[in-house]
Design an enzyme around this catalytic site. Structure first.
Site, PDB file in Angstrom:
ATOM      1  N   ARG A 112       0.965  -0.684   0.415  1.00 38.49           N
ATOM      2  CA  ARG A 112       0.077   0.366   0.113  1.00 38.49           C
ATOM      3  C   ARG A 112       1.247   1.435   0.074  1.00 38.49           C
ATOM      4  NH1 ARG A 112      -4.452  -0.851   4.612  1.00 38.49           N
ATOM      5  NH2 ARG A 112      -2.475  -1.245   5.529  1.00 38.49           N
TER       6      ARG A 112
ATOM      7  N   LYS B 132       2.513 -18.433   5.417  1.00 39.76           N
ATOM      8  CA  LYS B 132       2.163 -19.611   5.949  1.00 39.76           C
ATOM      9  C   LYS B 132       1.713 -18.760   7.596  1.00 39.76           C
ATOM     10  CE  LYS B 132       5.042 -19.649  10.026  1.00 39.76           C
ATOM     11  NZ  LYS B 132       5.305 -18.898   9.954  1.00 39.76           N
TER      12      LYS B 132
ATOM     13  N   HIS C  88       8.892 -22.744   4.805  1.00 37.07           N
ATOM     14  CA  HIS C  88      10.271 -22.938   4.170  1.00 37.07           C
ATOM     15  C   HIS C  88      11.249 -23.550   4.965  1.00 37.07           C
ATOM     16  CE1 HIS C  88      10.428 -20.521   8.303  1.00 37.07           C
ATOM     17  NE2 HIS C  88      12.261 -19.924   7.974  1.00 37.07           N
TER      18      HIS C  88
ATOM     19  N   LYS D  21      15.103 -26.235   3.873  1.00 32.93           N
ATOM     20  CA  LYS D  21      16.170 -25.634   4.173  1.00 32.93           C
ATOM     21  C   LYS D  21      17.392 -26.376   3.963  1.00 32.93           C
ATOM     22  CE  LYS D  21      15.380 -23.286   8.554  1.00 32.93           C
ATOM     23  NZ  LYS D  21      15.908 -21.816   8.507  1.00 32.93           N
TER      24      LYS D  21
ATOM     25  N   GLU E 163      15.303 -20.121  19.438  1.00 32.38           N
ATOM     26  CA  GLU E 163      15.553 -18.719  19.265  1.00 32.38           C
ATOM     27  C   GLU E 163      15.830 -17.714  19.959  1.00 32.38           C
ATOM     28  OE1 GLU E 163      12.930 -17.190  15.208  1.00 32.38           O
ATOM     29  OE2 GLU E 163      11.601 -18.116  16.420  1.00 32.38           O
TER      30      GLU E 163
ATOM     31  N   ASP F 298       2.407 -20.607  15.348  1.00 28.71           N
ATOM     32  CA  ASP F 298       3.700 -20.265  14.871  1.00 28.71           C
ATOM     33  C   ASP F 298       4.658 -20.728  14.035  1.00 28.71           C
ATOM     34  OD1 ASP F 298       5.304 -17.692  13.363  1.00 28.71           O
ATOM     35  OD2 ASP F 298       6.507 -17.609  15.035  1.00 28.71           O
TER      36      ASP F 298
ATOM     37  N   HIS G  99       5.818 -25.501  10.866  1.00 29.91           N
ATOM     38  CA  HIS G  99       7.447 -25.712  10.679  1.00 29.91           C
ATOM     39  C   HIS G  99       8.054 -27.032  11.648  1.00 29.91           C
ATOM     40  CE1 HIS G  99       8.119 -22.341   8.997  1.00 29.91           C
ATOM     41  NE2 HIS G  99       8.012 -21.543  10.525  1.00 29.91           N
TER      42      HIS G  99
ATOM     43  N   LYS H  48      10.550 -18.203  21.588  1.00 29.63           N
ATOM     44  CA  LYS H  48      11.388 -17.899  21.457  1.00 29.63           C
ATOM     45  C   LYS H  48      12.561 -16.668  22.334  1.00 29.63           C
ATOM     46  CE  LYS H  48       9.371 -15.664  18.229  1.00 29.63           C
ATOM     47  NZ  LYS H  48       9.270 -15.829  16.019  1.00 29.63           N
TER      48      LYS H  48
HETATM   49  C1  BG6 Z   1       8.576 -17.846  10.653  1.00 29.47           C
HETATM   50  C2  BG6 Z   1       8.444 -17.566  12.080  1.00 29.47           C
HETATM   51  O1  BG6 Z   1       7.941 -18.737   9.979  1.00 29.47           O
HETATM   52  O2  BG6 Z   1       9.934 -19.122  11.082  1.00 29.47           O
HETATM   53  C3  BG6 Z   1       8.921 -16.381  13.173  1.00 29.47           C
HETATM   54  O3  BG6 Z   1       6.741 -16.715  11.907  1.00 29.47           O
HETATM   55  C4  BG6 Z   1      10.099 -17.454  12.807  1.00 29.47           C
HETATM   56  O4  BG6 Z   1       8.197 -16.322  13.819  1.00 29.47           O
HETATM   57  C5  BG6 Z   1      11.405 -17.834  12.055  1.00 29.47           C
HETATM   58  O5  BG6 Z   1      10.997 -16.695  13.891  1.00 29.47           O
HETATM   59  C6  BG6 Z   1      11.974 -18.661  11.647  1.00 29.47           C
HETATM   60  O6  BG6 Z   1      12.069 -19.313  10.591  1.00 29.47           O
HETATM   61  P1  BG6 Z   1      14.332 -19.641  10.832  1.00 29.47           P
HETATM   62  O7  BG6 Z   1      14.461 -19.644   9.503  1.00 29.47           O
HETATM   63  O8  BG6 Z   1      15.159 -18.060  11.088  1.00 29.47           O
HETATM   64  O9  BG6 Z   1      14.362 -20.665  12.091  1.00 29.47           O
END
Ligand code: BG6
Length: 492
Positions: free
Chosen positions: A55, A150, A180, A184, A218, A237, A242, A341
């Site tokens: 936007r 996602k 994603h 990896k 993380e 999330d 994942h 986190k």
């Molecule tokens: C994302 C999540 O899909 O993956 C995030 O929404 C997360 O919260 C991230 O931080 C982690 O991805 P990666 O590749 O950094 O492990």
């Protein structure tokens, strides 16, 4: 160690890639750098176009300037960045307003021969509006695909609504639901390791495997993604997508080939075999946590609630759970899953712990016998370690040592691993959905996750607090120690 050179891949067909949410965090931090790397590697034909859509009232020049800054910050060579930028364009559009869509459609129609990719890197609430407009303006034709980021919805019902509505415009074979983690390198390596070696398959079952651990830790907090995250939480999330996808890669039966549906059929069977966790057992099998202020990577950091501006929230930023797969191969093998986190280190890994030897021939002085563990490190330091018991070298009697056969990808191949999005974006252009989630997989994952979310809501218990920079609430340690096991120490 011998360094093996990695051959570069051939260029893909010319394409137009439209990124909705083109100024967002994912586009700027991940998608555009991934495209740039593929460009620098010669895989993106010069005629291809990348169009950012959002936007914000930017123009082509403004967008290029934004992307130039981001790429140069990553240390990309200036001349290659300058050569890449002319392939980028920008259109300011609102998914819910007509303005600008005619001109945008004309721009895309200028290249009828190109593969068209519409990447929806926006909030899932906009997926339906965007797809409807793409349909209305006649932009879905032949070689067109849509990529859905996602999370797809926030539960089974909302995922169905999205999938139904998107399905009215794009067929299932055109719909690429991205996770994603499947891109990896180590995850793809799990396929190579399991199905390219005769060694593991005979041991890959409840007869020989004691348990599996999957950790995605993380160090960062939720930062400026708070508004999204607070509505999602760690289960939606990270776990529903994942972590379950990683679990599927470990647990699936050998597919007959790497054909997209051969792989996805096997993953689906795993998801459908997950034992339900609901109000009856969520208290024993799950732990949810939320970080408080603490010290992360040597710095004092605020707690989750303060980071979000002093709100009240019972969203979990940590989850640990014990899952089980009810089928012949895995009956009785726990899969301990955890993610959070603000944990002490950034590490993602899969640990396959084998059963102990059935009888020890060694005396006590030899030291304890440890279990073999296969550790697949997804990040950082991608690699594979197989922990074995050997004799400590030298005299002094037979003393046992537990050491890893250690294969670091960086050392073995002498190259930096490509980012997951590099592989996946080009798979979309090539039209290869093997590493993408099929609709029924997403649904099966929600079918398992929904009762956990309902059980938490019904219990009314807030998440357990943990200090930033620690491994989550102590109950997460108790979850695995109750079973006489421990989280992999190498990661902690
Ligand atoms: C994302 C999540 O899909 O993956 C995030 O929404 C997360 O919260 C991230 O931080 C982690 O991805 P990666 O590749 O950094 O492990």
């Amino acid at each position: 160690m011998t360094v093996v050179t990695v051959p570069s891949s051939p260029p893909v067909e010319p394409f137009d890639l439209v990124i909705f949410g083109g100024t967002g965090d994912l586009a700027v931090r991940k998608l555009l750098p991934a495209l740039f790397h593929r460009y620098a590697d010669g895989q993106i034909p010069a005629a291809s176009r990348v169009v950012g859509v959002a936007r914000e009232g930017l123009d082509d020049a403004g967008y290029r300037e934004l992307v130039r800054g981001v790429l140069l910050e990553t240390g990309a060579p200036e001349d290659t960045v300058e050569a890449f930028l002319p392939q980028l364009g920008y259109r300011s559009l609102d998914a819910r307003k007509d303005e600008g869509w005619d001109a945008f459609a004309e721009l895309i129609k200028e290249q009828p021969e190109h593969v068209r990719v519409f990447y929806l890197s926006t909030s899932p609430e906009l997926f339906v509006d965007i797809c409807n407009r793409l349909g209305h303006y006649g932009l879905n034709r032949g070689e067109s695909r849509v990529v859905l980021e996602k999370p797809i919805g926030r539960d089974l019902a909302s995922a169905n609504q999205i999938n139904d509505a998107v399905g009215k415009v794009f067929g299932e074979s055109q719909t690429f639901r991205i996770d994603h983690y499947l891109g990896k390198e180590t995850v793809q390596n799990l396929i190579a390791l399991r199905f390219g070696n005769a060694l593991f398959e005979p041991l890959w079952n409840a007869g020989h495997i004691d348990h599996v651990q999957i950790t995605v830790a993380e160090t960062l907090g939720v930062g400026h993604r708070g508004a999204y995250y607070d509505r999602a939480g760690a289960l939606r999330d990270m776990v529903q997508n994942h972590i379950l996808q990683l679990l599927c890669m470990v647990a699936m039966e050998p597919p007959s080939s790497l054909a997209p549906d051969a792989v996805r059929d096997e993953k689906l069977k795993v998801l459908r075999s997950l034992k339900p966790i609901d109000e009856a057992n969520a208290g024993q099998l799950t732990v949810r946590g939320q970080y408080r202020a603490g010290v992360a990577e040597g710095e004092s950091v605020p707690g989750y609630l303060d980071e979000l501006g002093g709100i009240k929230s019972s969203t979990e930023t940590f989850v640990a759970l014990k899952a089980e797969i009810a089928n012949w191969r895995w009956a009785g093998v726990p899969f301990y899953l955890r993610t959070g986190k603000r944990l002490p280190t950034r590490v993602s890994e899969i640990v396959v712990a084998f059963k102990p030897v059935p009888h020890s021939i060694f005396d006590a002085a030899a030291g304890p016998l440890a279990q073999n563990r296969l550790v697949l490190r997804l990040q950082p330091d991608e690699g594979v370690k197989l922990w074995l018991t050997i004799k400590h070298p030298g005299p002094g009697g037979l003393r046992l040592r537990h050491v890893p056969l250690d294969m670091s990808f960086a050392e073995a191949f002498g190259v930096q691993q490509p980012d997951a999005y590099e592989r996946l974006l080009l798979d979309v252009v090539r039209g290869n959905p093997t590493l993408f989630m099929r609709r029924d997989e997403v649904e099966a994952a929600w079918r398992w996750a929904d009762p956990i979310l309902s059980a938490w809501a019904a219990s009314g218990e807030p998440p357990r607090p943990y200090a930033a920079g620690t491994w989550g609430p102590s109950a997460a340690v108790a979850l695995i120690e109750r079973d006489g096991r421990t989280w992999n120490e190498d990661s902690e």
